[in-house]
Design a protein around this motif. Structure first.
Motif, PDB file in Angstrom:
ATOM      1  N   ILE A 271       0.460  -1.282   0.094  1.00  0.00           N
ATOM      2  CA  ILE A 271       0.389   0.070  -0.061  1.00  0.00           C
ATOM      3  C   ILE A 271       1.184   0.826   0.085  1.00  0.00           C
ATOM      4  O   ILE A 271       0.671   2.146  -0.922  1.00  0.00           O
ATOM      5  N   ALA A 272       2.248   1.193   0.524  1.00  0.00           N
ATOM      6  CA  ALA A 272       2.747   2.483   0.775  1.00  0.00           C
ATOM      7  C   ALA A 272       3.745   2.575  -0.502  1.00  0.00           C
ATOM      8  O   ALA A 272       3.560   4.061  -1.097  1.00  0.00           O
ATOM      9  N   CYS A 273       3.653   1.478  -1.250  1.00  0.00           N
ATOM     10  CA  CYS A 273       4.259   1.495  -3.145  1.00  0.00           C
ATOM     11  C   CYS A 273       3.292   2.103  -3.705  1.00  0.00           C
ATOM     12  O   CYS A 273       3.999   3.138  -4.752  1.00  0.00           O
ATOM     13  N   ALA A 274       2.208   1.696  -3.798  1.00  0.00           N
ATOM     14  CA  ALA A 274       0.818   2.327  -3.797  1.00  0.00           C
ATOM     15  C   ALA A 274       0.205   3.409  -4.173  1.00  0.00           C
ATOM     16  O   ALA A 274       0.188   4.492  -4.732  1.00  0.00           O
ATOM     17  N   LEU A 275       0.872   4.302  -2.738  1.00  0.00           N
ATOM     18  CA  LEU A 275       1.191   5.808  -2.156  1.00  0.00           C
ATOM     19  C   LEU A 275       1.856   6.307  -2.817  1.00  0.00           C
ATOM     20  O   LEU A 275       1.461   7.800  -3.085  1.00  0.00           O
ATOM     21  N   ASP A 276       3.499   5.937  -2.519  1.00  0.00           N
ATOM     22  CA  ASP A 276       3.835   6.943  -3.370  1.00  0.00           C
ATOM     23  C   ASP A 276       3.595   7.138  -4.709  1.00  0.00           C
ATOM     24  O   ASP A 276       4.074   8.033  -5.437  1.00  0.00           O
ATOM     25  N   GLU A 277       3.017   6.163  -5.584  1.00  0.00           N
ATOM     26  CA  GLU A 277       2.528   6.586  -7.083  1.00  0.00           C
ATOM     27  C   GLU A 277       1.338   7.488  -6.771  1.00  0.00           C
ATOM     28  O   GLU A 277       1.614   8.333  -7.648  1.00  0.00           O
ATOM     29  N   PHE A 278       0.103   7.099  -6.078  1.00  0.00           N
ATOM     30  CA  PHE A 278      -0.606   8.096  -5.842  1.00  0.00           C
ATOM     31  C   PHE A 278      -0.444   9.113  -6.074  1.00  0.00           C
ATOM     32  O   PHE A 278      -1.110  10.516  -6.487  1.00  0.00           O
ATOM     33  N   ILE A 279       0.388  10.070  -4.796  1.00  0.00           N
ATOM     34  CA  ILE A 279       1.208  11.002  -4.334  1.00  0.00           C
ATOM     35  C   ILE A 279       1.693  11.565  -6.216  1.00  0.00           C
ATOM     36  O   ILE A 279       1.990  12.729  -5.695  1.00  0.00           O
ATOM     37  N   ARG A 280       2.593  11.531  -6.852  1.00  0.00           N
ATOM     38  CA  ARG A 280       3.055  11.433  -8.004  1.00  0.00           C
ATOM     39  C   ARG A 280       1.698  11.892  -9.123  1.00  0.00           C
ATOM     40  O   ARG A 280       2.467  12.668  -9.982  1.00  0.00           O
ATOM     41  N   ILE A 281       0.439  11.811  -9.126  1.00  0.00           N
ATOM     42  CA  ILE A 281      -0.882  12.067 -10.211  1.00  0.00           C
ATOM     43  C   ILE A 281      -0.746  13.482  -9.535  1.00  0.00           C
ATOM     44  O   ILE A 281      -0.444  14.087  -8.785  1.00  0.00           O
ATOM     45  N   PRO A 282      -0.166  14.645 -10.751  1.00  0.00           N
ATOM     46  CA  PRO A 282      -0.416  15.393 -10.103  1.00  0.00           C
ATOM     47  C   PRO A 282      -2.301  16.436 -10.287  1.00  0.00           C
ATOM     48  O   PRO A 282      -2.888  15.730 -10.916  1.00  0.00           O
TER      49      PRO A 282
ATOM     50  N   PRO B  33      12.824   2.715  -0.398  1.00  0.00           N
ATOM     51  CA  PRO B  33      12.741   3.755   0.010  1.00  0.00           C
ATOM     52  C   PRO B  33      11.797   3.862  -1.410  1.00  0.00           C
ATOM     53  O   PRO B  33      11.568   3.628  -1.963  1.00  0.00           O
ATOM     54  N   LEU B  34      10.916   5.105  -0.681  1.00  0.00           N
ATOM     55  CA  LEU B  34       9.837   5.492  -1.577  1.00  0.00           C
ATOM     56  C   LEU B  34       9.920   7.087  -1.169  1.00  0.00           C
ATOM     57  O   LEU B  34       9.164   8.184  -0.636  1.00  0.00           O
ATOM     58  N   PRO B  35      10.753   8.106  -2.551  1.00  0.00           N
ATOM     59  CA  PRO B  35      11.437   9.135  -2.312  1.00  0.00           C
ATOM     60  C   PRO B  35      10.155  10.178  -2.154  1.00  0.00           C
ATOM     61  O   PRO B  35       9.656  11.435  -1.137  1.00  0.00           O
ATOM     62  N   PHE B  36       9.000  10.029  -3.291  1.00  0.00           N
ATOM     63  CA  PHE B  36       7.418  10.447  -2.881  1.00  0.00           C
ATOM     64  C   PHE B  36       7.347  11.300  -1.360  1.00  0.00           C
ATOM     65  O   PHE B  36       6.634  12.342  -1.257  1.00  0.00           O
ATOM     66  N   LEU B  37       7.257   9.479  -1.058  1.00  0.00           N
ATOM     67  CA  LEU B  37       6.337   9.941  -0.415  1.00  0.00           C
ATOM     68  C   LEU B  37       7.357  10.170   1.412  1.00  0.00           C
ATOM     69  O   LEU B  37       7.058  10.719   2.601  1.00  0.00           O
ATOM     70  N   SER B  38       8.277   9.699   1.013  1.00  0.00           N
ATOM     71  CA  SER B  38       9.297  10.024   2.493  1.00  0.00           C
ATOM     72  C   SER B  38       9.334  11.108   2.566  1.00  0.00           C
ATOM     73  O   SER B  38      10.090  11.662   2.955  1.00  0.00           O
ATOM     74  N   LYS B  39       9.791  11.999   1.278  1.00  0.00           N
ATOM     75  CA  LYS B  39      10.073  13.701   1.611  1.00  0.00           C
ATOM     76  C   LYS B  39       8.838  14.156   2.214  1.00  0.00           C
ATOM     77  O   LYS B  39       8.263  14.605   2.943  1.00  0.00           O
ATOM     78  N   GLN B  40      10.114  15.484   2.866  1.00  0.00           N
ATOM     79  CA  GLN B  40       9.757  15.855   4.014  1.00  0.00           C
ATOM     80  C   GLN B  40      11.067  17.299   4.156  1.00  0.00           C
ATOM     81  O   GLN B  40      12.393  16.619   4.549  1.00  0.00           O
ATOM     82  N   THR B  41      10.726  18.494   5.625  1.00  0.00           N
ATOM     83  CA  THR B  41      11.366  18.978   5.258  1.00  0.00           C
ATOM     84  C   THR B  41      11.545  20.276   7.108  1.00  0.00           C
ATOM     85  O   THR B  41      10.004  19.119   7.292  1.00  0.00           O
TER      86      THR B  41
END
Length: 298
Positions: free
Chosen positions: A116-127, A257-265
């Motif tokens: 599900i995490a991998c699918a979520l990382d893909e989901f949030i790539r959709i602009p 590693p899931l770059p879109f999901l893990s991105k944080q500042t």
């Protein structure tokens, strides 16, 4: 975003009339809020129908939007919507029926969360669509668990408008020292509902259901929802992917590693903390309109 032919789409089956669909569904549940059932077709095969007073046409629009933008190489999948309509205050969404394993049937919760995490990382790539305000696609009131009514009391035309409301809420608490600033946040399409009933596994694909709580939001809400969620799936994703550690000799598994999901500042983490304190204050007050100017409540 330019569209190309969707290779995942299949021809729509011949469907019964709207009246026949409504009659079939209401025989199953005469007073539906949000119900999903399988419906046999005269020519053979079945479709899946979601219907009820709490189902919206916007949900169908959002599901179509995500379906049309899935990369065929992704693990993320969405049931194809064939038709939707509203009759006598009840919305009906007719989509393909997916035969797959539920989270429980998969037999391994750790594997389920990873997939599900991998699918979520893909989901949030959709602009999200350009120029739309925060909230559901097509406009409307934001729906998110931070609100005690689940639905916001006002529309947010911009990130700053939402940030201003959260700031006003914080001023009514002991956490007035916290600040929130979404200006550097990317706008993302974010699914806030991680109930395990919203997922099915078919081979190496993950089907994502329920688009009622999908909103255009500042990316800080991703951090908030993965660290303050009452859904065990999103909480597990947050613990795993928002606090990655190098593998050690004692590690039993290596986290992908899931770059879109893990991105944080530092800013998005601070914003997430402010969102949580504001949410607690909203729930304590029992109203989503706390902190809004009177004109916004009328």
């Amino acid at each position: 975003m330019a569209q190309t032919t969707n290779v995942l789409a299949r021809p729509s089956p011949v469907l019964p009339s709207n009246d026949d669909i409504a009659q079939f569904c209401l025989q199953h549940d005469p007073h539906p809020t949000s119900v999903s059932i399988s419906c046999p077709l005269p020519q053979g095969g079945t479709v899946w129908i979601k219907f009820g007073a709490f189902v919206s046409l916007t949900e169908a629009q959002t599901q179509r939007y995500v379906f049309d933008r899935i990369d065929p190489q992704w693990s993320l999948r969405v049931a194809q919507v064939f038709h939707e309509f509203e009759k006598d205050g009840v919305v009906y969404i007719i989509m393909e029926e997916i035969q797959g394993e539920t989270v429980g049937e998969l037999g391994n919760l750790e594997v389920a969360v990873e997939r599900i995490a991998c699918a979520l990382d893909e989901f949030i790539r959709i602009p999200p669509p350009e120029g739309e305000e925060l909230g559901p696609l097509g406009g409307g009131l934001m729906e998110h668990p931070m609100f005690p009514d689940i639905q916001a009391a006002t529309r947010y035309e911009s990130k700053s408008a939402l940030g201003d409301h959260i700031t006003r809420i914080l001023k009514l608490t002991r956490d007035r020292h916290l600040d929130v600033n979404f200006e550097e946040d990317e706008r993302i399409l974010w699914p806030a509902d991680f109930d395990e009933a919203n997922f099915k596994f078919v081979g190496d694909k993950v089907y994502w259901f329920h688009y009622r709580n999908v909103n255009i939001l500042p990316e800080s809400f991703k951090i908030h929802d993965l660290t303050n969620s009452h859904f065990w799936i999103s909480a597990d994703i947050g613990r795993t992917y928002l606090d990655l550690h190098p593998a050690t000799e004692s590690s039993t598994a290596i986290v992908r590693p899931l770059p879109f999901l893990s991105k944080q500042t530092e800013r998005t983490v601070a914003n997430a903390a402010a969102i949580e304190r504001a949410s607690i204050r909203l729930w304590t007050s029992g109203t989503s309109s706390l902190g809004l100017p009177r004109a916004a409540n009328d």
